[in-house]
Design a protein around this motif. Structure first.
Motif, PDB file in Angstrom:
ATOM      1  N   ALA A 246      -8.707  -7.080 -25.407  1.00  0.00           N
ATOM      2  CA  ALA A 246      -7.641  -7.602 -24.715  1.00  0.00           C
ATOM      3  C   ALA A 246      -6.504  -6.442 -24.569  1.00  0.00           C
ATOM      4  CB  ALA A 246      -7.065  -8.736 -25.404  1.00  0.00           C
ATOM      5  N   VAL A 247      -6.183  -5.717 -25.452  1.00  0.00           N
ATOM      6  CA  VAL A 247      -5.361  -4.631 -25.260  1.00  0.00           C
ATOM      7  C   VAL A 247      -5.987  -3.612 -24.113  1.00  0.00           C
ATOM      8  CG1 VAL A 247      -4.197  -2.612 -26.422  1.00  0.00           C
ATOM      9  CG2 VAL A 247      -4.530  -4.582 -27.643  1.00  0.00           C
ATOM     10  N   GLY A 248      -7.186  -3.347 -24.125  1.00  0.00           N
ATOM     11  CA  GLY A 248      -7.988  -2.683 -23.242  1.00  0.00           C
ATOM     12  C   GLY A 248      -7.866  -3.127 -21.927  1.00  0.00           C
ATOM     13  N   ILE A 249      -7.952  -4.549 -21.894  1.00  0.00           N
ATOM     14  CA  ILE A 249      -7.591  -5.001 -20.423  1.00  0.00           C
ATOM     15  C   ILE A 249      -6.095  -4.849 -19.917  1.00  0.00           C
ATOM     16  CG2 ILE A 249      -7.399  -7.425 -19.304  1.00  0.00           C
ATOM     17  CD1 ILE A 249     -10.497  -6.379 -19.494  1.00  0.00           C
ATOM     18  N   PHE A 250      -5.371  -4.932 -20.708  1.00  0.00           N
ATOM     19  CA  PHE A 250      -3.936  -4.920 -20.451  1.00  0.00           C
ATOM     20  C   PHE A 250      -3.681  -3.644 -19.866  1.00  0.00           C
ATOM     21  CE2 PHE A 250       0.417  -3.593 -21.405  1.00  0.00           C
ATOM     22  CZ  PHE A 250       1.265  -4.542 -21.274  1.00  0.00           C
ATOM     23  N   VAL A 251      -3.957  -2.430 -20.499  1.00  0.00           N
ATOM     24  CA  VAL A 251      -3.792  -1.038 -20.319  1.00  0.00           C
ATOM     25  C   VAL A 251      -4.687  -0.727 -18.809  1.00  0.00           C
ATOM     26  CG1 VAL A 251      -2.935  -0.287 -22.454  1.00  0.00           C
ATOM     27  CG2 VAL A 251      -5.352  -0.037 -21.965  1.00  0.00           C
ATOM     28  N   TYR A 252      -5.857  -1.270 -18.919  1.00  0.00           N
ATOM     29  CA  TYR A 252      -6.478  -0.977 -17.855  1.00  0.00           C
ATOM     30  C   TYR A 252      -6.158  -1.635 -16.385  1.00  0.00           C
ATOM     31  CZ  TYR A 252      -9.906  -1.165 -13.902  1.00  0.00           C
ATOM     32  OH  TYR A 252     -10.560  -1.422 -12.501  1.00  0.00           O
ATOM     33  N   VAL A 253      -5.872  -2.737 -16.430  1.00  0.00           N
ATOM     34  CA  VAL A 253      -5.295  -3.454 -15.104  1.00  0.00           C
ATOM     35  C   VAL A 253      -3.989  -2.708 -14.862  1.00  0.00           C
ATOM     36  CG1 VAL A 253      -4.477  -5.580 -14.285  1.00  0.00           C
ATOM     37  CG2 VAL A 253      -6.559  -5.430 -15.733  1.00  0.00           C
ATOM     38  N   GLY A 254      -3.145  -2.632 -15.915  1.00  0.00           N
ATOM     39  CA  GLY A 254      -1.677  -1.941 -15.511  1.00  0.00           C
ATOM     40  C   GLY A 254      -1.915  -0.523 -15.081  1.00  0.00           C
ATOM     41  N   ALA A 255      -3.106   0.427 -15.580  1.00  0.00           N
ATOM     42  CA  ALA A 255      -3.122   1.643 -14.911  1.00  0.00           C
ATOM     43  C   ALA A 255      -3.743   1.646 -13.354  1.00  0.00           C
ATOM     44  CB  ALA A 255      -4.104   2.365 -15.781  1.00  0.00           C
ATOM     45  N   GLU A 256      -4.827   0.681 -13.173  1.00  0.00           N
ATOM     46  CA  GLU A 256      -5.222   0.479 -11.894  1.00  0.00           C
ATOM     47  C   GLU A 256      -4.284  -0.170 -10.925  1.00  0.00           C
ATOM     48  OE1 GLU A 256      -9.480  -1.680 -10.256  1.00  0.00           O
ATOM     49  OE2 GLU A 256      -7.781  -2.917 -11.095  1.00  0.00           O
ATOM     50  N   VAL A 257      -3.650  -1.166 -11.409  1.00  0.00           N
ATOM     51  CA  VAL A 257      -2.531  -1.648 -10.404  1.00  0.00           C
ATOM     52  C   VAL A 257      -1.362  -0.647  -9.878  1.00  0.00           C
ATOM     53  CG1 VAL A 257      -1.126  -3.524 -10.173  1.00  0.00           C
ATOM     54  CG2 VAL A 257      -3.139  -4.038 -11.062  1.00  0.00           C
ATOM     55  N   SER A 258      -1.062   0.147 -11.312  1.00  0.00           N
ATOM     56  CA  SER A 258       0.080   1.080 -11.106  1.00  0.00           C
ATOM     57  C   SER A 258      -0.293   1.959 -10.051  1.00  0.00           C
ATOM     58  CB  SER A 258       0.392   1.608 -12.252  1.00  0.00           C
ATOM     59  OG  SER A 258       1.163   0.842 -13.175  1.00  0.00           O
ATOM     60  N   ILE A 259      -1.514   2.619 -10.133  1.00  0.00           N
ATOM     61  CA  ILE A 259      -1.999   3.669  -9.041  1.00  0.00           C
ATOM     62  C   ILE A 259      -2.104   3.123  -7.720  1.00  0.00           C
ATOM     63  CG2 ILE A 259      -3.938   5.326  -8.541  1.00  0.00           C
ATOM     64  CD1 ILE A 259      -4.416   5.572 -11.749  1.00  0.00           C
ATOM     65  N   GLY A 260      -2.681   1.845  -7.583  1.00  0.00           N
ATOM     66  CA  GLY A 260      -2.758   1.434  -6.423  1.00  0.00           C
ATOM     67  C   GLY A 260      -1.782   0.828  -5.565  1.00  0.00           C
ATOM     68  N   SER A 261      -0.651   0.443  -6.387  1.00  0.00           N
ATOM     69  CA  SER A 261       0.619   0.035  -6.036  1.00  0.00           C
ATOM     70  C   SER A 261       1.442   1.412  -5.240  1.00  0.00           C
ATOM     71  CB  SER A 261       1.637  -0.462  -6.896  1.00  0.00           C
ATOM     72  OG  SER A 261       0.975  -1.704  -7.462  1.00  0.00           O
ATOM     73  N   PHE A 262       1.075   2.515  -5.983  1.00  0.00           N
ATOM     74  CA  PHE A 262       2.006   3.544  -5.537  1.00  0.00           C
ATOM     75  C   PHE A 262       1.323   4.815  -4.363  1.00  0.00           C
ATOM     76  CE2 PHE A 262       4.491   2.533  -9.392  1.00  0.00           C
ATOM     77  CZ  PHE A 262       5.652   2.350  -8.936  1.00  0.00           C
ATOM     78  N   LEU A 263       0.049   4.244  -4.369  1.00  0.00           N
ATOM     79  CA  LEU A 263      -0.701   5.159  -3.445  1.00  0.00           C
ATOM     80  C   LEU A 263      -0.161   5.231  -2.133  1.00  0.00           C
ATOM     81  CD1 LEU A 263      -4.529   4.363  -4.247  1.00  0.00           C
ATOM     82  CD2 LEU A 263      -3.371   6.473  -4.333  1.00  0.00           C
ATOM     83  N   VAL A 264       0.327   4.436  -1.425  1.00  0.00           N
ATOM     84  CA  VAL A 264       0.856   4.613   0.148  1.00  0.00           C
ATOM     85  C   VAL A 264       2.079   5.495  -0.136  1.00  0.00           C
ATOM     86  CG1 VAL A 264       2.063   3.382   1.759  1.00  0.00           C
ATOM     87  CG2 VAL A 264      -0.119   2.340   0.811  1.00  0.00           C
ATOM     88  N   ASN A 265       2.916   5.259  -0.937  1.00  0.00           N
ATOM     89  CA  ASN A 265       4.108   6.054  -1.289  1.00  0.00           C
ATOM     90  C   ASN A 265       3.901   7.531  -1.740  1.00  0.00           C
ATOM     91  OD1 ASN A 265       5.308   3.024  -2.169  1.00  0.00           O
ATOM     92  ND2 ASN A 265       6.546   4.265  -0.643  1.00  0.00           N
ATOM     93  N   PHE A 266       2.907   7.655  -2.528  1.00  0.00           N
ATOM     94  CA  PHE A 266       2.310   8.937  -3.079  1.00  0.00           C
ATOM     95  C   PHE A 266       1.802   9.760  -1.685  1.00  0.00           C
ATOM     96  CE2 PHE A 266      -0.812  11.921  -5.001  1.00  0.00           C
ATOM     97  CZ  PHE A 266      -0.012  12.390  -6.119  1.00  0.00           C
ATOM     98  N   LEU A 267       1.008   9.038  -0.996  1.00  0.00           N
ATOM     99  CA  LEU A 267       0.444   9.952   0.014  1.00  0.00           C
ATOM    100  C   LEU A 267       1.594  10.393   1.286  1.00  0.00           C
ATOM    101  CD1 LEU A 267      -3.040   8.050   0.511  1.00  0.00           C
ATOM    102  CD2 LEU A 267      -2.477  10.281  -0.648  1.00  0.00           C
ATOM    103  N   ALA A 268       2.545   9.440   1.387  1.00  0.00           N
ATOM    104  CA  ALA A 268       3.744   9.575   2.281  1.00  0.00           C
ATOM    105  C   ALA A 268       4.731  10.728   1.718  1.00  0.00           C
ATOM    106  CB  ALA A 268       4.440   8.285   2.293  1.00  0.00           C
ATOM    107  N   GLU A 269       4.422  11.274   0.311  1.00  0.00           N
ATOM    108  CA  GLU A 269       5.231  12.457   0.104  1.00  0.00           C
ATOM    109  C   GLU A 269       4.972  13.540   0.961  1.00  0.00           C
ATOM    110  OE1 GLU A 269       6.909  12.548  -3.721  1.00  0.00           O
ATOM    111  OE2 GLU A 269       7.545  10.613  -2.539  1.00  0.00           O
ATOM    112  N   SER A 270       6.133  14.323   1.034  1.00  0.00           N
ATOM    113  CA  SER A 270       5.970  15.487   1.997  1.00  0.00           C
ATOM    114  C   SER A 270       5.216  16.652   1.360  1.00  0.00           C
ATOM    115  CB  SER A 270       7.477  16.012   2.373  1.00  0.00           C
ATOM    116  OG  SER A 270       7.944  16.475   1.089  1.00  0.00           O
ATOM    117  N   HIS A 271       5.170  16.554   0.085  1.00  0.00           N
ATOM    118  CA  HIS A 271       4.248  17.741  -0.623  1.00  0.00           C
ATOM    119  C   HIS A 271       2.748  17.348  -0.984  1.00  0.00           C
ATOM    120  CE1 HIS A 271       5.936  15.642  -3.764  1.00  0.00           C
ATOM    121  NE2 HIS A 271       5.127  16.281  -4.533  1.00  0.00           N
TER     122      HIS A 271
END
Length: 417
Positions: A246-271
């Motif tokens: 259950a801890v594994g699911i907690f951190v996995y989903v958190g990591a996957e969703v965090s990365i996916g949620s910020f991808l558009v803004n990350f790729l929009a960064e000028s650098h």
């Protein structure tokens, strides 16, 4: 008086291959749909951030409300599925999810952010019930030895949904929203996509209400309400590998969703890549497409190699790629973060199946507990949003690295406890 239940595969293996195949094929449509809906949040975040002029922290309330439903609904859903059975649980989940999609219409009409968040909560409540029913159902439709491989195969169609969703959202939401030069962002563009989703979910609910699917009697509640003992345990929570899972699911989903949620803004960064939002959204397809390809590969690999070892290797590779994305810029950082999806691929189904191993009649309860841990997708993206607001977007990715460290431990050691 306690009784001891045997594994479902032992009691249902005789002459059931045809029913197993039909059930698994039918279930792939559900895995596709909730992957599609979940990933659509990655498009909704930058769009509503622009419409309502939100900070990163405020925008992450989208994921907080969506995945927060898992925390509140999972345990009641586990009890519901144990009482009704997997098939009726699936129909209930589909119906509630369809209702959540319909609420997007008044939310867009009134342009109230709080109603959008409420719609996401209702939608996610339905998806939660769906996951609590469908994941252990797939796990039970065959032998224990091939459970991880089987769940990875069906989860590959979940990843197909997450692969298609960004392009769908980029065309119907972000492209439409930015189509008119100088126009203000419009909340109304979400009406059509979510009405289409509501109709599809309602149709699936009708179909699954009439399908003849195999029953796993060992996983349903006993009629007289007796406490059931299995392997000396009267509750799923007495199994250490389930709690660590259950801890594994907690951190996995958190990591996957965090990365996916910020991808558009990350790729929009000028650098990094300096992309427009609509263009960047299409690149999310590579992130989720990697997950789809990885699950097909993982399903085959785990026929030969122990699932825990494959999980540990993938966690190590994912952490390494995130570190590269943090420390570099340009196309190296861009492709490093997108490639994380390939190694994310097998993590959820593998953690899930390893955690449910040998739970017998406590499987539904265990599934509810694991789905409760999906609340990591609510908490960790919100936390990373706060970090991004204070220290910058790129450094905030150290949070997923920590998550992958725990998954490495679970794969190599925790799953065997």
């Amino acid at each position: 008086m306690a009784s001891t239940a045997q594994g479902s595969s032992a009691s249902y293996s005789q002459g059931a291959d045809g029913q197993y195949r039909f059930a698994l094929v039918s279930l792939t449509s559900l895995f596709f749909m909730w992957g599609f809906i979940t990933c659509l949040n990655d498009i909704l975040i930058p769009h509503l951030k622009a419409v309502f002029s939100l900070s990163y922290t405020e925008a992450m309330l989208i994921q907080f409300c969506f995945f927060g439903a898992y925390f509140l609904v999972s345990l009641p859903a586990g009890a519901l599925v144990k009482k009704l059975g997997y098939q009726k649980g699936i129909v209930t989940g589909l119906s509630i999810a369809a209702l959540g999609c319909l609420i997007f219409y008044p939310a867009a009409e009134l342009e109230v952010y709080a109603i959008f968040l409420g719609a996401l909560f209702v939608l996610a409540s339905g998806i939660t019930i769906l996951q609590v029913a469908a994941n252990p159902y797939v796990n039970a439709l065959g032998s224990v030895e091939t459970a991880s491989s089987r769940l990875n195969l069906t989860q590959a169609f979940n990843a197909l949904g997450t692969t298609v969703a960004p392009y769908f959202g980029a065309v119907l939401i972000l492209s439409v929203a930015s189509g008119a030069v100088g126009s203000e962002p419009d909340a109304g563009v979400v009406k059509l996509p979510y009405l289409l989703l509501a109709g599809t979910l309602a149709l699936l609910a009708v179909i699954f209400s009439v399908l003849k699917l195999p029953k796993i009697n060992e996983h349903t509640d006993n009629a007289d309400g007796e406490v059931v003992e299995h392997n000396g345990k009267t509750s799923a929570l007495q199994s250490k590998h389930l709690v660590l899972g259950a801890v594994g699911i907690f951190v996995y989903v958190g990591a996957e969703v965090s990365i996916g949620s910020f991808l558009v803004n990350f790729l929009a960064e000028s650098h990094i890549a300096a992309m427009e939002e609509a263009e960047a959204a299409k690149y999310i397809t590579y992130y989720w497409g990697g997950a789809m390809v990885g699950r097909f590969i993982g399903s085959a690999v785990m026929q030969k190699i122990e699932a825990g070892k494959v999980l540990g290797f993938n966690a190590f590779m994912a952490a390494t790629l995130v570190v590269v994305a943090m420390l570099t810029s340009g196309h190296i950082a861009m492709w490093a973060i997108l490639l994380v999806g390939l190694f994310n691929s097998i993590m959820f189904p593998t953690i899930f199946s390893l955690s449910l191993r040998d739970l017998g009649p406590h499987t539904s309860q265990g599934s509810g507990f694991l789905c409760l841990a999906i609340v990591g997708g609510a908490i960790l993206p919100l936390l990373q949003g706060m970090l991004a607001d204070t220290m910058g977007l790129q450094p905030s990715f150290f949070l997923p690295v920590i998550c992958y460290g725990f998954i490495l431990f679970f794969g190599l050691k925790g799953s065997k406890m």
